[in-house]
Scaffold this motif. Structure first.
Motif, mmCIF file in Angstrom:
data_model
loop_
_atom_site.group_PDB
_atom_site.id
_atom_site.type_symbol
_atom_site.label_atom_id
_atom_site.label_comp_id
_atom_site.label_asym_id
_atom_site.label_seq_id
_atom_site.Cartn_x
_atom_site.Cartn_y
_atom_site.Cartn_z
ATOM 1 N N LYS A 1 0.830 -1.204 0.000
ATOM 2 C CA LYS A 1 0.000 0.000 0.000
ATOM 3 C C LYS A 1 0.867 1.257 0.000
ATOM 4 C CE LYS A 1 -3.715 2.335 2.532
ATOM 5 N NZ LYS A 1 -4.609 2.286 3.730
ATOM 6 N N TYR B 1 2.300 2.045 -3.495
ATOM 7 C CA TYR B 1 1.361 2.693 -4.405
ATOM 8 C C TYR B 1 0.972 4.094 -3.951
ATOM 9 C CZ TYR B 1 0.983 -1.504 -7.215
ATOM 10 O OH TYR B 1 1.271 -2.556 -8.058
ATOM 11 N N GLU B 2 1.008 4.368 -2.642
ATOM 12 C CA GLU B 2 0.736 5.719 -2.158
ATOM 13 C C GLU B 2 1.766 6.720 -2.674
ATOM 14 O OE1 GLU B 2 -1.580 4.830 2.092
ATOM 15 O OE2 GLU B 2 0.610 5.193 2.068
ATOM 16 N N GLY C 1 -1.482 8.977 -8.946
ATOM 17 C CA GLY C 1 -2.583 8.449 -9.742
ATOM 18 C C GLY C 1 -2.911 6.991 -9.508
ATOM 19 N N SER C 2 -2.204 6.333 -8.604
ATOM 20 C CA SER C 2 -2.485 4.918 -8.348
ATOM 21 C C SER C 2 -3.791 4.772 -7.563
ATOM 22 C CB SER C 2 -1.335 4.270 -7.594
ATOM 23 O OG SER C 2 -1.234 4.801 -6.290
ATOM 24 N N GLU C 3 -4.425 3.634 -7.726
ATOM 25 C CA GLU C 3 -5.680 3.382 -7.034
ATOM 26 C C GLU C 3 -5.772 1.927 -6.596
ATOM 27 O OE1 GLU C 3 -8.956 4.443 -9.497
ATOM 28 O OE2 GLU C 3 -8.467 6.591 -9.523
ATOM 29 N N ASP C 4 -6.474 1.712 -5.491
ATOM 30 C CA ASP C 4 -6.799 0.367 -5.041
ATOM 31 C C ASP C 4 -7.747 -0.254 -6.073
ATOM 32 O OD1 ASP C 4 -8.226 -1.810 -3.770
ATOM 33 O OD2 ASP C 4 -7.499 -1.069 -1.840
ATOM 34 N N ALA C 5 -7.404 -1.450 -6.551
ATOM 35 C CA ALA C 5 -8.217 -2.090 -7.596
ATOM 36 C C ALA C 5 -8.960 -3.313 -7.085
ATOM 37 C CB ALA C 5 -7.328 -2.473 -8.777
ATOM 38 N N TYR D 1 -3.513 -3.218 -7.519
ATOM 39 C CA TYR D 1 -3.598 -1.770 -7.666
ATOM 40 C C TYR D 1 -3.428 -1.409 -9.131
ATOM 41 C CZ TYR D 1 -2.988 -1.285 -2.581
ATOM 42 O OH TYR D 1 -3.139 -1.350 -1.210
ATOM 43 N N THR D 2 -3.949 -0.242 -9.487
ATOM 44 C CA THR D 2 -3.741 0.270 -10.835
ATOM 45 C C THR D 2 -2.916 1.557 -10.789
ATOM 46 O OG1 THR D 2 -5.795 1.562 -10.815
ATOM 47 C CG2 THR D 2 -5.899 -0.698 -11.691
ATOM 48 N N ASP E 1 -6.214 3.055 -17.150
ATOM 49 C CA ASP E 1 -5.611 2.480 -15.949
ATOM 50 C C ASP E 1 -4.968 1.140 -16.259
ATOM 51 O OD1 ASP E 1 -6.454 4.557 -14.237
ATOM 52 O OD2 ASP E 1 -8.447 3.656 -14.074
#
Length: 414
Positions: free
Chosen positions: A314, A317-318, A322-326, A335-336, A373
């Motif tokens: 996590k 990706y933070e 622009g990353s997001e939990d997928a 993640y994307t 994405d």
């Protein structure tokens, strides 16, 4: 869809830098490897194939834990942190099928017959489809033990189950096995009587699988092929190395291929034999550290993804804009990232040296056709009890596995 190791089980019926040397018999010891990816099609991720691959990895780890306990009489230390509790050289050209496995050639029997196999450092058994195997072995070359004068039935069966429900079962034999021009005698080989649908040629192009881990996670509780070559004095070096590239991939047997990397290898010791288990010293995104201090990790050519604990992943990706939990689109742990801004500054620290992951190996493909994405190749899974350094990482480095000295070496590719 959350894929836990326990769920997968229910589906089962001193760090040093060293200057390497190269062998004079290079050409006879290279095994070519090939790569074919079906985790993506036309740049789009196959989500079902991703889930199946994660389940297979979880199942393989679970099977290794069970074999370790049966073979050693004690539980594997990482079981407690997994979801279960809460002389010559050689080279083999490689192929990566479905971005999930790397395969090349091996010869078995007398007279010898050549087969293709998946080379997997995350397991330790060698099996081929036997002559008694039925329709699921169609289009695979079969291993006919009656046609080999050196094949001996050891009077034991085997059954290997995988996380997606795939199984391989059959009889155990010993036979002569030649890998990269080096020949082992009385090597344990499984002749499968049954391949499940997961091992049909359309899903699994190689004929069989050749594990390159340690004996303690072997279902046969017998030395894997490379360890037999070392113990029988067939190679003066106890190392084998992988280069995983879009082209020119290879497995180098019994030495180090200095032509494939820059500088020298950075070695880190195996902390727990079974898998090729080491300490991962940290991870970073650019100049920002995600974590420091060591965590357990295994080096696994049979895993496509780079798998880590959920807290650390996590944080990675933070730090990616622009990353997001997928979890709702791809699955829990995924993640994307924006397809037009895939990061190339993620690094893993091994032996106090950072090794970067390229954008091309990190990017698994778009979530769907036309999507902006893309799915990241680092996923979170707390169920297995350690990090898994799979192809997303290994495709960026030369990796040397040293059996006699129980260590793994890494170097930057040329």
């Amino acid at each position: 869809m959350q894929i836990k190791l326990a769920t997968a089980l229910t589906l089962l019926p001193f760090l040093v830098s060293a200057t390497p040397t190269s062998s004079s018999a290079e050409s006879a010891r290279r095994i070519s490897l090939s790569k074919r990816s079906s985790l993506t099609k036309d740049g789009v991720v196959d989500i079902n194939a991703l889930h199946s691959h994660v389940a297979n990895v979880q199942g393989k780890i679970a099977r290794g834990f069970a074999n370790y306990e049966r073979n050693t009489g004690r539980m594997h230390p990482n079981y407690y942190s997994s979801a279960l509790h809460k002389r010559s050289t050689g080279t083999v050209k490689l192929t990566d099928d479905k971005a999930q496995l790397w395969y090349g050639s091996v010869s078995v029997g007398t007279p010898s017959i050549t087969y293709t196999v998946d080379f997997d450092t995350g397991s330790s058994d060698f099996f081929l489809p036997g002559s008694k195997c039925g329709s699921t072995c169609l289009s695979h070359k079969k291993y006919d033990t009656s046609s080999s004068s050196t094949a001996k039935d050891v009077g034991k069966t085997f059954s290997l189950a995988y996380g997606d429900g795939s199984t391989v079962s059959g009889e155990q034999f010993t036979d002569t096995v030649t890998l990269g021009g080096l020949t082992a005698t009385k090597q344990r080989v499984g002749a499968a009587i049954e391949y499940s649908s997961g091992f049909e040629s359309s899903e699994f192009p190689p004929d069989g699988l050749l594990g390159m881990g340690f004996q303690s996670i072997s279902d046969y509780n017998s030395p894997p092929v490379f360890q037999t070559l070392v113990s029988q004095g067939k190679t003066s070096s106890s190392e084998f190395g992988f280069t995983m590239l879009t082209s020119g991939s290879e497995l180098y047997i019994g030495g180090i291929d200095t032509s494939k990397f820059l500088g020298s290898l950075t070695y880190t010791p195996v902390t727990q034999e079974g898998y090729w288990q080491i300490k991962l010293g940290g991870a970073s995104v650019g100049s920002k550290s995600v974590f420091s201090g060591s965590v357990d990790a295994i080096v696994d050519t049979g895993t496509t993804l780079l798998i880590g604990d959920s807290v650390s992943v996590k944080k990675i990706y933070e730090r990616i804009p622009g990353s997001e939990d997928a979890s709702s689109t791809v699955g829990d742990g995924f993640y994307t990232v924006p397809c037009n801004a895939v990061p190339s500054n993620i690094a893993m620290e091994l032996g106090e040296k950072k090794f970067s992951i390229s954008a091309s190996t990190f990017n698994l493909g778009a979530v769907s056709s036309g999507s902006n994405d893309c799915v990241g190749g680092i996923i979170a899974d707390d169920s297995v009890g350690f990090w898994i350094l799979g192809d997303v990482f290994l495709s960026n480095v030369y990796t040397s596995f040293d059996f006699a000295n129980a260590r793994v070496g890494f170097a930057e590719l040329r």
